[in-house]
Design a protein around this motif. Structure first.
Motif, PDB file in Angstrom:
ATOM      1  N   ARG A  21      -4.758  -0.890  -5.539  1.00  0.00           N
ATOM      2  CA  ARG A  21      -4.412   0.320  -4.800  1.00  0.00           C
ATOM      3  C   ARG A  21      -4.922   0.253  -3.369  1.00  0.00           C
ATOM      4  N   VAL A  22      -4.310   1.088  -2.523  1.00  0.00           N
ATOM      5  CA  VAL A  22      -4.837   1.278  -1.172  1.00  0.00           C
ATOM      6  C   VAL A  22      -6.002   2.252  -1.278  1.00  0.00           C
ATOM      7  N   ALA A  23      -7.172   1.803  -0.843  1.00  0.00           N
ATOM      8  CA  ALA A  23      -8.373   2.625  -0.964  1.00  0.00           C
ATOM      9  C   ALA A  23      -8.680   3.403   0.302  1.00  0.00           C
ATOM     10  N   MET A  46       3.122  -4.066  -4.811  1.00  0.00           N
ATOM     11  CA  MET A  46       2.139  -4.489  -5.812  1.00  0.00           C
ATOM     12  C   MET A  46       0.975  -3.502  -5.911  1.00  0.00           C
ATOM     13  N   LEU A  47       0.915  -2.565  -4.992  1.00  0.00           N
ATOM     14  CA  LEU A  47      -0.147  -1.562  -4.986  1.00  0.00           C
ATOM     15  C   LEU A  47       0.394  -0.274  -5.586  1.00  0.00           C
ATOM     16  N   ARG A  48      -0.274   0.256  -6.566  1.00  0.00           N
ATOM     17  CA  ARG A  48       0.308   1.334  -7.365  1.00  0.00           C
ATOM     18  C   ARG A  48       0.438   2.653  -6.625  1.00  0.00           C
ATOM     19  N   ASN A  49      -0.249   2.816  -5.499  1.00  0.00           N
ATOM     20  CA  ASN A  49      -0.144   4.084  -4.765  1.00  0.00           C
ATOM     21  C   ASN A  49       0.557   3.921  -3.418  1.00  0.00           C
ATOM     22  N   LEU A  50       1.256   2.796  -3.225  1.00  0.00           N
ATOM     23  CA  LEU A  50       1.930   2.542  -1.955  1.00  0.00           C
ATOM     24  C   LEU A  50       3.413   2.259  -2.189  1.00  0.00           C
ATOM     25  N   PHE A  51       4.259   2.970  -1.431  1.00  0.00           N
ATOM     26  CA  PHE A  51       5.711   2.837  -1.578  1.00  0.00           C
ATOM     27  C   PHE A  51       6.333   2.668  -0.193  1.00  0.00           C
ATOM     28  N   LEU A  52       7.452   1.976  -0.157  1.00  0.00           N
ATOM     29  CA  LEU A  52       8.110   1.649   1.108  1.00  0.00           C
ATOM     30  C   LEU A  52       9.379   2.476   1.291  1.00  0.00           C
TER      31      LEU A  52
END
Length: 419
Positions: free
Chosen positions: A236-238, A379-385
């Motif tokens: 995740r992005v922390a 690949m990061l569960r809290n990041l979307f494009l």
């Protein structure tokens, strides 16, 4: 039900679309924009050189663009998208003086190709069978592989229209993306193919009502906030760094990254994004168009490709304009003005003008570049494009940008609800 929070990075149409849908889902949303104003490549501004409010580009939508309609209905946009009552597309060839109008009938059954004065001059009804091959284009194929790039139908309709849609030389363009556009417009008939232009401009039609809608619901939109880096912890992005040190991202917070592809790639090393682009050149002339001028006129045989007639100005758009992007602006203005006079049939001194160049306007809509477009998940569960350069299934269009925001918002909401 969890409320949850979301950060949208970028206030172009993709970011604003995501912010609206996230707000509707009940999330607390913050929108951060690096520039001093929202809109990205779809913005309006007052230009002192010509003394008018102009758009950075003449962006066209079609009546069949459902995401555009949904977005405008959601934000209560009142300024109309103007255009003809029927799908009539006038053209002029400055090389030989020929003029014609392609008139597509309203319904899906394309009987217009059977009528001589509705179809392209010099074509037969049987020539249009070639369009069936374009409608079934697949990934990896070019338009030139699906349809021979020659003949009157190609030069007088397919080439100029696809050049505007793809912002890429059509023969090199993606057959898959072309097929997607045709299935949502021409295949559904003239009612879905009606051209629609923002009047008086893009800000009034899209951006300002979206900002007002978000503000009325207490959702903050901060300008001049450029994301410098993301801190990753596990999957995740922390934290996000806006230039003054990292700010923690909560567990119930999702991020929608709605920035240009080069910015996304810099923030996410290893992310595959389109890396070839084409220019668009626009010019604006502070003069009222002649009486009876069509809202949109296709131009062959000149430097200009499309003319747009507004109440207070005439605008020019040239797609895949890489060969013009480095030319002197005044030279371009005079060339365009000559084309305008020839196309409309009048003579007048060069009025006040402005030329706007976007050297990296959109990704090259080729099969190879289409294959480089990432999906909305990372690949990061809290990041979307989000962005018209992500895998929307469409070329780089307003419709694609808005759809990408809707998709990213839906996935972000699902992630928060399930967190």
């Amino acid at each position: 039900m969890k409320a949850g929070r979301a950060i949208v990075v970028g206030a172009g149409l993709a970011g604003l679309s995501a912010a609206v849908r996230l707000t509707e889902a009940g999330l607390n949303v913050r929108v951060m924009e690096a520039a001093a104003q929202a809109g990205g490549r779809c913005r309006s501004y007052h230009d002192p050189q010509i003394g008018l409010t102009i758009d950075n580009g003449n962006h066209l939508v079609l009546a069949g663009n459902h995401a555009v309609r949904r977005f405008r209905e959601s934000i209560g946009a009142r300024e109309p998208l103007a255009g003809p009552d029927h799908a009539d597309f006038p053209f002029v060839d400055l090389g030989n003086g020929d003029r014609w109008t392609v008139r597509i009938n309203d319904r899906a059954v394309p009987w217009w190709v059977l009528v001589r004065d509705r179809r392209v001059p010099g074509t037969r009804a049987t020539d249009y069978f070639a369009l069936r091959r374009l409608i079934s284009g697949k990934a990896g194929e070019t338009v030139g592989e699906r349809m021979a790039p020659r003949g009157a139908l190609w030069s007088r309709l397919i080439d100029p229209v696809l050049l505007a849609i793809l912002n890429t030389p059509p023969a090199q363009g993606s057959a898959r993306l072309t097929a997607a556009v045709l299935r949502e417009s021409l295949l559904r008939g003239g009612r879905a193919s009606l051209p629609r232009i923002a009047h008086p401009g893009l800000a009034a039609a899209f951006i300002d009502p979206a900002l007002d809608w978000l503000s009325a619901r207490g959702m903050a939109v901060a300008m001049g906030r450029r994301l410098k880096a993301m801190e990753i912890a596990g999957d995740r992005v922390a934290a996000l760094d806006w230039g003054q040190g990292p700010e923690a991202v909560a567990e119930d917070e999702a991020i929608v990254l709605a920035v240009p592809p080069t910015v996304a790639a810099a923030l996410m090393p290893g992310l595959t994004v389109p890396d070839r682009f084409h220019a668009i050149v626009n010019a604006h002339f502070a003069v009222a168009p002649p009486a009876g001028a069509p809202a949109m006129l296709g131009v062959l045989g000149g430097a200009a490709q499309w003319l747009f007639a507004f109440a207070d100005r005439i605008s020019v758009t040239v797609s895949a304009a890489d060969d013009l992007a480095d030319m002197d602006r005044e030279v371009l203005a005079r060339r365009f003005w000559n084309d305008i006079q020839d196309a409309y049939g009048f003579s007048a001194p060069l009025p006040r003008w402005q030329v706007v160049k976007e050297k990296r306007a959109t990704f090259a809509a080729t099969p190879a570049q289409d294959a480089r477009r990432p999906g909305p998940r990372t690949m990061l569960r809290n990041l979307f494009l989000a962005g018209d350069w992500t895998q929307t299934g469409l070329p780089a269009t307003i419709e694609g940008a808005i759809r990408s925001g809707e998709t990213a918002a839906r996935l972000a909401t699902e992630r928060i609800r399930g967190a």
